[in-house]
Design a protein around this motif. Sequence first.
Motif, PDB file in Angstrom:
ATOM      1  N   LEU A 122      71.593  22.025  64.425  1.00 36.00           N
ATOM      2  CA  LEU A 122      70.265  22.252  64.990  1.00 36.00           C
ATOM      3  C   LEU A 122      69.288  21.346  64.268  1.00 36.00           C
ATOM      4  N   PHE A 123      68.370  20.735  65.024  1.00 29.28           N
ATOM      5  CA  PHE A 123      67.345  19.860  64.458  1.00 29.28           C
ATOM      6  C   PHE A 123      65.995  20.293  65.004  1.00 29.28           C
ATOM      7  N   ALA A 124      64.982  20.287  64.151  1.00 27.40           N
ATOM      8  CA  ALA A 124      63.627  20.629  64.586  1.00 27.40           C
ATOM      9  C   ALA A 124      62.633  19.738  63.860  1.00 27.40           C
ATOM     10  N   THR A 125      61.712  19.158  64.617  1.00 30.49           N
ATOM     11  CA  THR A 125      60.676  18.306  64.043  1.00 30.49           C
ATOM     12  C   THR A 125      59.445  18.336  64.936  1.00 30.49           C
ATOM     13  N   GLY A 126      58.304  17.988  64.372  1.00 31.68           N
ATOM     14  CA  GLY A 126      57.065  17.943  65.147  1.00 31.68           C
ATOM     15  C   GLY A 126      56.415  19.304  65.286  1.00 31.68           C
ATOM     16  N   ASN A 127      55.433  19.389  66.174  1.00 27.84           N
ATOM     17  CA  ASN A 127      54.697  20.629  66.391  1.00 27.84           C
ATOM     18  C   ASN A 127      55.462  21.581  67.296  1.00 27.84           C
ATOM     19  N   PHE A 185      65.978  24.864  72.556  1.00 29.70           N
ATOM     20  CA  PHE A 185      66.600  23.638  72.056  1.00 29.70           C
ATOM     21  C   PHE A 185      67.151  22.830  73.227  1.00 29.70           C
ATOM     22  N   THR A 186      67.199  21.531  73.068  1.00 32.87           N
ATOM     23  CA  THR A 186      67.770  20.622  74.053  1.00 32.87           C
ATOM     24  C   THR A 186      69.081  20.075  73.497  1.00 32.87           C
ATOM     25  N   GLU A 187      70.111  20.067  74.329  1.00 33.63           N
ATOM     26  CA  GLU A 187      71.415  19.595  73.871  1.00 33.63           C
ATOM     27  C   GLU A 187      71.462  18.076  73.813  1.00 33.63           C
TER      28      GLU A 187
END
Length: 181
Positions: free
Chosen positions: A86-91, A4-6
Motif C-alpha cells: 500500500l502506498f499513500a502520498t499527497g493530500n 486505493f487504486t490498483e
Amino acid sequence: ANGFTEIMSLSLSNGALYADSEKTVKVVNPLSSELEVMRPSLVFSGLEAIAYNVNRQMHALRLFELGRVYSEPVKHQYTEKLQLALFATGNLFPDNPYGLKSSNGFAFLRPAITAIFEKAGGTHAGIAEADDAQLSYGLEYTVGGRRIAVAGLLRRALTEKFDVSAEVYFACIEWEELIRL
C-alpha cells in the motif's frame, strides 16, 4: 479497494536499484539491462508509479499492488512470496471547497491495514516499532513471532531516487502468511 487504486508492474526490474542487495535473483539471459533481476520488493515499482503520476500533476495518490517478490537467501535456493503493498502520498482531500488539508499519512494507512487484517479473519497482531532500512519510522505487525506486515514513512533518500519530493507512506503485508492465520 477502500479508496486505493490498483497498480500492476512487471516482476522483472532494474538491477541497479538493488545494487546493495546480495539476495536478488538475477535473470540468466536478460532482455535488457533494465530488466535483469526479479524484484525482491514492491517498493520500487510503487515509487515508479507515484513518480509517473506526480509528473502528470496527480499528487494525491493511494495505490496498492498485490504481487510476487523473489529472493535467493541461499545460493541456488529461490523463494517466491506474495505481498500486498500500500502506498499513500499527497493530500487526503485534494481540491475541496472546505479547505481541508489532511494528508495521506500514517493516520490514513494504519486503519487500512487494520481493515485488511479484520477481513482476513480478525487476527490480533502484536505491534512494535519497525526496524526496517527502507523506513524513517514505522510499525511492525507480528503474529506468533512471525512478521506479517510493516508500515511507515519511506526514507527521503529512497523517494528522491525517483524524483518524488513528497512524503510517501508504505505498508507491506505478507499475504500468504496473513491468509494462513
